[in-house]
Enzyme design. Structure first.
Site, PDB file in Angstrom:
ATOM      1  N   GLY A  66      73.607 -20.974  60.408  1.00 53.41           N
ATOM      2  CA  GLY A  66      72.229 -21.418  60.236  1.00 53.41           C
ATOM      3  C   GLY A  66      71.255 -20.472  60.909  1.00 53.41           C
ATOM      4  O   GLY A  66      71.531 -19.929  61.977  1.00 53.41           O
TER       5      GLY A  66
ATOM      6  N   ARG B 219      77.089 -18.514  54.750  1.00 53.44           N
ATOM      7  CA  ARG B 219      78.394 -18.985  55.205  1.00 53.44           C
ATOM      8  C   ARG B 219      79.451 -18.381  54.294  1.00 53.44           C
ATOM      9  O   ARG B 219      79.236 -18.216  53.101  1.00 53.44           O
ATOM     10  CB  ARG B 219      78.444 -20.512  55.198  1.00 53.44           C
TER      11      ARG B 219
ATOM     12  N   ASP C  85      78.978 -21.432  67.090  1.00 52.51           N
ATOM     13  CA  ASP C  85      80.400 -21.374  67.416  1.00 52.51           C
ATOM     14  C   ASP C  85      81.261 -20.906  66.239  1.00 52.51           C
ATOM     15  O   ASP C  85      82.261 -20.220  66.422  1.00 52.51           O
ATOM     16  CB  ASP C  85      80.895 -22.714  67.961  1.00 52.51           C
TER      17      ASP C  85
ATOM     18  N   THR D 179      71.276 -20.724  67.667  1.00 52.97           N
ATOM     19  CA  THR D 179      71.369 -22.022  67.008  1.00 52.97           C
ATOM     20  C   THR D 179      70.345 -22.967  67.601  1.00 52.97           C
ATOM     21  O   THR D 179      70.173 -23.009  68.830  1.00 52.97           O
ATOM     22  CB  THR D 179      72.779 -22.645  67.134  1.00 52.97           C
TER      23      THR D 179
ATOM     24  N   ASP E  54      70.703 -26.044  67.756  1.00 50.35           N
ATOM     25  CA  ASP E  54      71.405 -27.258  68.185  1.00 50.35           C
ATOM     26  C   ASP E  54      71.682 -27.322  69.691  1.00 50.35           C
ATOM     27  O   ASP E  54      72.022 -28.394  70.209  1.00 50.35           O
ATOM     28  CB  ASP E  54      72.737 -27.397  67.436  1.00 50.35           C
TER      29      ASP E  54
ATOM     30  N   ARG F 236      73.017 -31.247  64.165  1.00 51.49           N
ATOM     31  CA  ARG F 236      74.405 -31.383  63.744  1.00 51.49           C
ATOM     32  C   ARG F 236      75.048 -32.518  64.534  1.00 51.49           C
ATOM     33  O   ARG F 236      74.532 -33.628  64.511  1.00 51.49           O
ATOM     34  CB  ARG F 236      75.141 -30.046  63.910  1.00 51.49           C
TER      35      ARG F 236
END
Length: 324
Positions: A15, A76, A107, A129, A131, A175
């Site tokens: 992302g 991806r 990760d 990220t 997140d 996420r």
């Protein structure tokens, strides 16, 4: 070792996150300052396998630090999860003279970097990220911008929720991690904060809280719901049916990934990009750059992936106390 490395590569994977361009810029300019050439790999590991590789000069990264997203693009790549794909990627790196690779991502991106390192390509990861779920670091590129974007959006939803005396469920990204939800919940003064790490799925307790607050004269109710829990729209329908109070769900979605990065994301990403380049040129491999206890550090990728990162208990308890 710095004089032995002649060419490094840089890619962004997974992302996108605001601040990735600042990291790319820092990698390129720090390397060029050391006399090391840089090749940009477009569209992550998929672009590596497709040989979408370009030379990057100082001018290539001019006027990008303020831009969201990533100029290299990202994608991806299922093929890169296979041993054949990983070997192909390593062979392509050698073909283009890429002796070291900086990977900016989360990760999943690190697992790809780890595989390349095992096949002889020196790799360094940078945490990119929104997140904030990379275990070895207190900071990840993009989180600060994303959480501020979400906070400002929630403020606006709160205004209309108050005007209509509604209950609002606002779903933020993250996420399976609840950091965006936790920070927004505290910063926006939410009445309920639902985190994947802590939520017991006792919806009745939320309903009871809404009814209790309404009896006390509170005219609106804000629930911050994490992406890892989701189902905000169906939850809103159930709450409205149970309370008789108009309830609306707002899913902020991908707007949280976009936008011009904050000063913090630009600065930290720049330092991390330069740091990654330095240790790569020193001959290090299979490392992740992180920020911990006020310092920029590097960690073994395997160690970083093995660490478990939970919501800090004290922060969670404070969030509960402040929402009452």
């Amino acid at each position: 070792m710095a004089n032995e490395i002649k060419t490094i590569g840089v890619l962004t994977s997974g992302g996108d996150a605001p601040g990735m361009n600042a990291a790319i810029r820092a990698v390129v300019r720090q390397a060029l300052a050391k006399g090391v050439s840089v090749k940009g790999i477009k569209k992550g590991y998929q672009g590596l396998l497709n040989e979408e590789i370009v030379d990057l000069k100082r001018s290539s990264v001019s006027d990008i630090i303020q831009r969201g997203g990533t100029i290299l693009g990202t994608a991806r790549c299922m093929e890169f999860k296979t041993d054949e794909g990983q070997q192909k990627g390593a062979d392509i790196c050698r073909e283009y003279g890429i002796e070291g690779l900086v990977v900016i991502g989360g990760d999943g991106s690190y697992r790809g970097a780890q595989a390349l390192s095992r096949k002889g390509i020196n790799t360094i990861g940078i945490p990119g990220t929104i997140d904030l779920d990379i275990n070895c670091t207190d900071y990840t590129i993009g989180f600060d911008t994303a959480v501020n974007t979400a906070m400002q959006a929630i403020d606006k939803v709160r205004d209309t929720s108050s005007s209509h005396e509604r209950c609002s469920i606002i779903e933020v990204m993250g996420r399976n991690a609840g950091y965006l939800a936790l920070w927004c919940g505290v910063a926006n003064g939410a009445e309920d904060i639902l985190l994947p790490e802590k939520y017991d799925y006792n919806e009745q307790s939320i309903i009871n809280n809404i009814i209790s607050n309404r009896k006390k004269g509170k005219t609106h109710h804000i629930i911050i719901n994490a992406e890892g829990i989701g189902h905000s729209t169906s939850m809103a329908r159930r709450i409205e049916a149970a309370t008789g109070i108009e309830t609306r769900a707002t899913i902020l979605g991908y707007m949280q990934r976009g936008g011009s990065p904050t000063c913090k994301d630009r600065f930290y990403a720049s330092i991390m990009g330069a740091y990654a380049t330095d240790i790569l040129c020193q001959g290090k491999t299979n490392r992740v750059v992180g920020y911990r206890n006020g310092e920029f550090q590097d960690f073994d990728i395997e160690e970083a992936l093995a660490m478990k990162k939970d919501i800090p208990e004290y922060q969670y308890e404070v969030s509960r106390a402040l929402s009452m």
